[in-house]
Motif scaffolding. Structure first.
Motif, PDB file in Angstrom:
ATOM      1  N   ALA A  35      43.471 -28.586  26.692  1.00  6.33           N
ATOM      2  CA  ALA A  35      43.481 -29.594  25.728  1.00  6.33           C
ATOM      3  C   ALA A  35      44.823 -29.257  24.669  1.00  6.33           C
ATOM      4  O   ALA A  35      45.610 -29.793  24.313  1.00  6.33           O
ATOM      5  N   VAL A  36      44.615 -27.988  24.302  1.00 10.04           N
ATOM      6  CA  VAL A  36      45.843 -27.449  23.325  1.00 10.04           C
ATOM      7  C   VAL A  36      46.987 -27.460  24.060  1.00 10.04           C
ATOM      8  O   VAL A  36      48.104 -27.832  23.396  1.00 10.04           O
ATOM      9  N   SER A  37      47.166 -26.590  25.126  1.00  9.01           N
ATOM     10  CA  SER A  37      48.449 -26.425  25.984  1.00  9.01           C
ATOM     11  C   SER A  37      48.929 -27.802  26.206  1.00  9.01           C
ATOM     12  O   SER A  37      50.237 -28.094  26.506  1.00  9.01           O
ATOM     13  N   CYS A  38      48.221 -28.990  26.723  1.00 14.35           N
ATOM     14  CA  CYS A  38      48.683 -30.177  27.047  1.00 14.35           C
ATOM     15  C   CYS A  38      48.867 -31.257  25.991  1.00 14.35           C
ATOM     16  O   CYS A  38      49.385 -32.193  26.075  1.00 14.35           O
ATOM     17  N   SER A  39      48.900 -30.633  24.637  1.00  7.10           N
ATOM     18  CA  SER A  39      49.187 -31.319  23.453  1.00  7.10           C
ATOM     19  C   SER A  39      50.703 -31.646  23.315  1.00  7.10           C
ATOM     20  O   SER A  39      51.403 -30.709  23.532  1.00  7.10           O
ATOM     21  N   GLU A  40      50.912 -32.929  22.928  1.00  3.73           N
ATOM     22  CA  GLU A  40      52.470 -33.044  22.571  1.00  3.73           C
ATOM     23  C   GLU A  40      52.939 -32.040  21.422  1.00  3.73           C
ATOM     24  O   GLU A  40      54.073 -31.314  21.382  1.00  3.73           O
ATOM     25  N   THR A  41      51.936 -31.888  20.425  1.00  2.00           N
ATOM     26  CA  THR A  41      52.559 -31.171  19.376  1.00  2.00           C
ATOM     27  C   THR A  41      51.331 -29.919  18.963  1.00  2.00           C
ATOM     28  O   THR A  41      50.169 -30.458  18.804  1.00  2.00           O
ATOM     29  N   VAL A  42      51.725 -28.743  18.712  1.00  2.00           N
ATOM     30  CA  VAL A  42      50.712 -27.851  18.343  1.00  2.00           C
ATOM     31  C   VAL A  42      51.428 -27.051  17.044  1.00  2.00           C
ATOM     32  O   VAL A  42      52.639 -26.445  17.272  1.00  2.00           O
ATOM     33  N   LEU A  43      50.699 -27.154  15.954  1.00  2.17           N
ATOM     34  CA  LEU A  43      51.195 -26.367  14.716  1.00  2.17           C
ATOM     35  C   LEU A  43      50.135 -25.351  14.733  1.00  2.17           C
ATOM     36  O   LEU A  43      48.885 -25.492  14.511  1.00  2.17           O
TER      37      LEU A  43
END
Length: 135
Positions: A35-43
């Protein structure tokens, strides 16, 4: 505190953070990592090479952005980390019409301080997949 849109946490760091905040997502390490790796943006927020916070975004690029995760390690809560992460995401998606997140009722005051508001004529709707419920 160092904030980054380009430094992704290792799976172990991600799980440590989600376990520390007591989120059920930590019980599904493979799915959470995906889920995190497929997110458009990760801050991410880091202190001394330690993951202290994470916020993600998924967007259609024009009308809607959804913020599925904002997690701040308990040791870093109350220090402005979450507020800073929300501000950076809202700035990044400033030209998107609708900014959406779902939170527990006890967190609404925090998000209101960050500029978000409850819309009484709109409701979040959910369907939890039985695959996750069975695990």
């Amino acid at each position: 505190m160092t904030y980054s849109f380009s430094i992704y946490p290792a799976r172990e760091e991600l799980l440590r953070l989600f376990r520390a905040v007591g989120w059920e997502s930590a019980n599904y390490p493979q799915s959470l990592s995906k889920a995190v790796s497929c997110s458009e943006t990760v801050l991410t927020a880091w202190e001394d090479n330690r993951l202290c916070g994470l916020m993600t975004a998924v967007s259609d690029g024009a009308m809607n952005v959804f913020f599925p995760y904002l997690a701040v390690h308990p040791d870093s809560q109350g220090k402005g980390v979450g507020k800073e992460m929300v501000a950076r995401m809202l700035q990044k998606y400033g030209d998107v019409y609708r900014k959406i997140l779902v939170c527990n009722e006890d967190k609404t005051a925090f998000y209101e301080k960050c500029g978000l508001r409850y819309e009484p004529d709109q409701r979040p709707m959910f369907l939890v997949d039985s695959y996750f419920a069975a695990q």
